[in-house]
Design a protein around this motif. Structure first.
Motif, PDB file in Angstrom:
ATOM      1  N   MET A   1      44.414  43.031  26.437  1.00 57.03           N
ATOM      2  CA  MET A   1      44.989  42.455  25.240  1.00 57.03           C
ATOM      3  C   MET A   1      46.397  41.950  25.570  1.00 57.03           C
ATOM      4  SD  MET A   1      45.674  44.384  21.693  1.00 57.03           S
ATOM      5  CE  MET A   1      45.595  43.407  20.255  1.00 57.03           C
ATOM      6  N   LEU A   2      46.673  40.737  25.140  1.00 56.75           N
ATOM      7  CA  LEU A   2      47.991  40.160  25.370  1.00 56.75           C
ATOM      8  C   LEU A   2      48.917  40.467  24.203  1.00 56.75           C
ATOM      9  CD1 LEU A   2      47.084  36.641  26.756  1.00 56.75           C
ATOM     10  CD2 LEU A   2      47.785  38.660  28.029  1.00 56.75           C
ATOM     11  N   THR A   3      50.178  40.646  24.517  1.00 54.70           N
ATOM     12  CA  THR A   3      51.187  40.856  23.484  1.00 54.70           C
ATOM     13  C   THR A   3      51.685  39.506  22.993  1.00 54.70           C
ATOM     14  OG1 THR A   3      53.010  40.847  25.038  1.00 54.70           O
ATOM     15  CG2 THR A   3      51.927  42.972  24.652  1.00 54.70           C
ATOM     16  N   ASP A   4      52.567  39.520  22.012  1.00 52.07           N
ATOM     17  CA  ASP A   4      53.157  38.272  21.532  1.00 52.07           C
ATOM     18  C   ASP A   4      53.942  37.558  22.627  1.00 52.07           C
ATOM     19  OD1 ASP A   4      52.061  38.573  19.045  1.00 52.07           O
ATOM     20  OD2 ASP A   4      53.854  39.468  18.163  1.00 52.07           O
ATOM     21  N   GLY A   5      54.412  38.311  23.613  1.00 54.84           N
ATOM     22  CA  GLY A   5      55.141  37.722  24.738  1.00 54.84           C
ATOM     23  C   GLY A   5      54.212  37.190  25.814  1.00 54.84           C
TER      24      GLY A   5
ATOM     25  N   GLY B   1      39.119  44.908  31.178  1.00 57.69           N
ATOM     26  CA  GLY B   1      38.465  43.649  30.839  1.00 57.69           C
ATOM     27  C   GLY B   1      37.686  43.066  32.002  1.00 57.69           C
ATOM     28  N   LEU B   2      38.282  43.069  33.180  1.00 53.01           N
ATOM     29  CA  LEU B   2      37.606  42.547  34.360  1.00 53.01           C
ATOM     30  C   LEU B   2      36.398  43.414  34.710  1.00 53.01           C
ATOM     31  CD1 LEU B   2      37.401  40.499  36.617  1.00 53.01           C
ATOM     32  CD2 LEU B   2      39.110  41.829  37.890  1.00 53.01           C
ATOM     33  N   GLY B   3      36.560  44.727  34.628  1.00 56.46           N
ATOM     34  CA  GLY B   3      35.440  45.630  34.898  1.00 56.46           C
ATOM     35  C   GLY B   3      34.280  45.390  33.951  1.00 56.46           C
ATOM     36  N   TRP B   4      34.596  45.183  32.670  1.00 56.19           N
ATOM     37  CA  TRP B   4      33.557  44.910  31.682  1.00 56.19           C
ATOM     38  C   TRP B   4      32.818  43.618  32.025  1.00 56.19           C
ATOM     39  CZ3 TRP B   4      32.976  40.738  28.421  1.00 56.19           C
ATOM     40  CH2 TRP B   4      31.957  40.855  27.474  1.00 56.19           C
TER      41      TRP B   4
ATOM     42  N   VAL C   1      32.486  42.074  34.900  1.00 55.01           N
ATOM     43  CA  VAL C   1      31.683  42.249  36.108  1.00 55.01           C
ATOM     44  C   VAL C   1      30.420  43.036  35.775  1.00 55.01           C
ATOM     45  CG1 VAL C   1      31.600  43.348  38.385  1.00 55.01           C
ATOM     46  CG2 VAL C   1      33.623  42.037  37.702  1.00 55.01           C
ATOM     47  N   ASP C   2      30.569  44.136  35.038  1.00 57.12           N
ATOM     48  CA  ASP C   2      29.415  44.963  34.684  1.00 57.12           C
ATOM     49  C   ASP C   2      28.420  44.220  33.798  1.00 57.12           C
ATOM     50  OD1 ASP C   2      30.419  47.028  36.189  1.00 57.12           O
ATOM     51  OD2 ASP C   2      31.301  48.082  34.468  1.00 57.12           O
ATOM     52  N   GLU C   3      28.902  43.275  32.988  1.00 62.91           N
ATOM     53  CA  GLU C   3      28.021  42.480  32.128  1.00 62.91           C
ATOM     54  C   GLU C   3      27.264  41.413  32.921  1.00 62.91           C
ATOM     55  OE1 GLU C   3      27.223  42.694  28.715  1.00 62.91           O
ATOM     56  OE2 GLU C   3      28.127  44.660  29.057  1.00 62.91           O
ATOM     57  N   GLY C   4      27.667  41.185  34.167  1.00 62.87           N
ATOM     58  CA  GLY C   4      26.957  40.242  35.022  1.00 62.87           C
ATOM     59  C   GLY C   4      27.277  38.783  34.784  1.00 62.87           C
ATOM     60  N   PHE C   5      28.498  38.487  34.360  1.00 62.75           N
ATOM     61  CA  PHE C   5      28.881  37.093  34.179  1.00 62.75           C
ATOM     62  C   PHE C   5      28.727  36.349  35.502  1.00 62.75           C
ATOM     63  CE2 PHE C   5      30.516  38.810  30.388  1.00 62.75           C
ATOM     64  CZ  PHE C   5      30.866  37.778  29.535  1.00 62.75           C
ATOM     65  N   ASP C   6      28.323  35.085  35.448  1.00 59.72           N
ATOM     66  CA  ASP C   6      28.189  34.275  36.658  1.00 59.72           C
ATOM     67  C   ASP C   6      29.545  33.882  37.219  1.00 59.72           C
ATOM     68  OD1 ASP C   6      25.384  34.263  36.625  1.00 59.72           O
ATOM     69  OD2 ASP C   6      25.347  32.551  35.267  1.00 59.72           O
ATOM     70  N   VAL C   7      30.466  33.484  36.323  1.00 61.30           N
ATOM     71  CA  VAL C   7      31.803  33.040  36.718  1.00 61.30           C
ATOM     72  C   VAL C   7      32.825  33.720  35.826  1.00 61.30           C
ATOM     73  CG1 VAL C   7      33.374  31.071  36.955  1.00 61.30           C
ATOM     74  CG2 VAL C   7      30.938  30.773  37.419  1.00 61.30           C
ATOM     75  N   ILE C   8      33.862  34.262  36.440  1.00 61.22           N
ATOM     76  CA  ILE C   8      34.993  34.829  35.707  1.00 61.22           C
ATOM     77  C   ILE C   8      36.226  34.094  36.197  1.00 61.22           C
ATOM     78  CG2 ILE C   8      36.373  36.891  35.248  1.00 61.22           C
ATOM     79  CD1 ILE C   8      33.835  38.551  35.986  1.00 61.22           C
ATOM     80  N   ASN C   9      36.928  33.443  35.271  1.00 67.36           N
ATOM     81  CA  ASN C   9      38.109  32.667  35.625  1.00 67.36           C
ATOM     82  C   ASN C   9      39.351  33.385  35.109  1.00 67.36           C
ATOM     83  OD1 ASN C   9      40.301  30.680  35.261  1.00 67.36           O
ATOM     84  ND2 ASN C   9      38.789  29.278  36.089  1.00 67.36           N
ATOM     85  N   LEU C  10      40.257  33.709  36.014  1.00 71.55           N
ATOM     86  CA  LEU C  10      41.494  34.404  35.657  1.00 71.55           C
ATOM     87  C   LEU C  10      42.701  33.511  35.904  1.00 71.55           C
ATOM     88  CD1 LEU C  10      40.779  37.839  37.372  1.00 71.55           C
ATOM     89  CD2 LEU C  10      40.548  37.289  34.950  1.00 71.55           C
ATOM     90  N   SER C  11      43.504  33.347  34.904  1.00 70.86           N
ATOM     91  CA  SER C  11      44.753  32.614  35.060  1.00 70.86           C
ATOM     92  C   SER C  11      45.901  33.591  34.887  1.00 70.86           C
ATOM     93  CB  SER C  11      44.825  31.473  34.045  1.00 70.86           C
ATOM     94  OG  SER C  11      43.867  30.501  34.354  1.00 70.86           O
ATOM     95  N   LEU C  12      45.866  34.614  35.694  1.00 74.70           N
ATOM     96  CA  LEU C  12      46.866  35.673  35.631  1.00 74.70           C
ATOM     97  C   LEU C  12      46.888  36.397  36.961  1.00 74.70           C
ATOM     98  CD1 LEU C  12      44.930  38.366  35.449  1.00 74.70           C
ATOM     99  CD2 LEU C  12      44.772  37.667  33.083  1.00 74.70           C
ATOM    100  N   SER C  13      47.935  37.143  37.183  1.00 76.32           N
ATOM    101  CA  SER C  13      48.018  37.989  38.369  1.00 76.32           C
ATOM    102  C   SER C  13      49.074  39.054  38.130  1.00 76.32           C
ATOM    103  CB  SER C  13      48.358  37.175  39.622  1.00 76.32           C
ATOM    104  OG  SER C  13      49.662  36.655  39.544  1.00 76.32           O
ATOM    105  N   THR C  14      49.116  40.000  39.036  1.00 69.37           N
ATOM    106  CA  THR C  14      50.134  41.047  38.966  1.00 69.37           C
ATOM    107  C   THR C  14      50.770  41.220  40.335  1.00 69.37           C
ATOM    108  OG1 THR C  14      50.607  43.356  38.395  1.00 69.37           O
ATOM    109  CG2 THR C  14      48.457  42.916  39.388  1.00 69.37           C
ATOM    110  N   THR C  15      52.032  41.530  40.336  1.00 66.88           N
ATOM    111  CA  THR C  15      52.749  41.835  41.576  1.00 66.88           C
ATOM    112  C   THR C  15      52.866  43.341  41.780  1.00 66.88           C
ATOM    113  OG1 THR C  15      54.868  41.751  40.414  1.00 66.88           O
ATOM    114  CG2 THR C  15      54.127  39.716  41.477  1.00 66.88           C
TER     115      THR C  15
ATOM    116  N   GLU D   1      38.907  46.502  44.580  1.00 68.43           N
ATOM    117  CA  GLU D   1      37.572  47.091  44.388  1.00 68.43           C
ATOM    118  C   GLU D   1      36.755  46.291  43.373  1.00 68.43           C
ATOM    119  OE1 GLU D   1      37.778  51.295  43.539  1.00 68.43           O
ATOM    120  OE2 GLU D   1      39.208  51.603  45.163  1.00 68.43           O
ATOM    121  N   LEU D   2      37.376  45.911  42.265  1.00 67.78           N
ATOM    122  CA  LEU D   2      36.669  45.115  41.257  1.00 67.78           C
ATOM    123  C   LEU D   2      36.289  43.736  41.792  1.00 67.78           C
ATOM    124  CD1 LEU D   2      38.494  45.887  37.899  1.00 67.78           C
ATOM    125  CD2 LEU D   2      36.061  46.152  38.388  1.00 67.78           C
TER     126      LEU D   2
END
Length: 136
Positions: free
Chosen positions: A1-5, A16-19, A21-35, A45-46
């Motif tokens: 969940m994203l905050t107002d910021g 969210g990513l684990g869900w 993957v477990d649901e078997g989506f063909d493509v998951i597109n992420l426009s985010l990352s963490t340092t 692992e995911l």
């Protein structure tokens, strides 16, 4: 969940990513990352689990020259932007970490209130890259 910021927690990203993957989506597109180093292992692992389940994980490269995850993992297809005007011009980079380049400068995007704006960044290139297109 994203905050107002427009930021979220690492726990939310992992859940969210684990869900997805477990649901078997063909493509998951992420426009985010963490340092944050503590998320490297669980995200790796995911990403690997997605790869071996035949889920294509596409992630925008970080816009700044920093080490971040998951776009740098070998099991993830990474996308950076270019500034060519033709939206159908794509480049493959045989020397990752960014494997593809797609238009990501002044890209028209939908905006709240039914408006359209133009935005720039790798997050706008990733969903338009050939890597994000499901195969038929």
């Amino acid at each position: 969940m994203l905050t107002d910021g427009r930021s979220g927690s690492g726990a939310a990203l992992l859940a969210g990513l684990g869900w997805a993957v477990d649901e078997g989506f063909d493509v998951i597109n992420l426009s985010l990352s963490t340092t944050r180093q503590e998320f490297q292992g669980p995200l790796q692992e995911l990403a690997d689990r997605a790869y071996f389940r035949r889920t294509m994980l596409v992630a925008a490269a970080h816009n700044m020259p920093v080490v971040s995850y998951p776009w740098t993992f070998s099991s993830v297809i990474s996308v950076a932007s270019h500034d060519e005007t033709d939206p159908l011009t794509y480049y493959y980079n045989p020397a990752p970490p960014a494997e593809f380049h797609a238009r990501g400068v002044r890209v028209p995007v939908a905006w709240p209130g039914g408006r359209r704006i133009r935005s720039t960044g790798n997050s706008f290139a990733a969903p338009t890259s050939p890597a994000s297109a499901p195969s038929s």
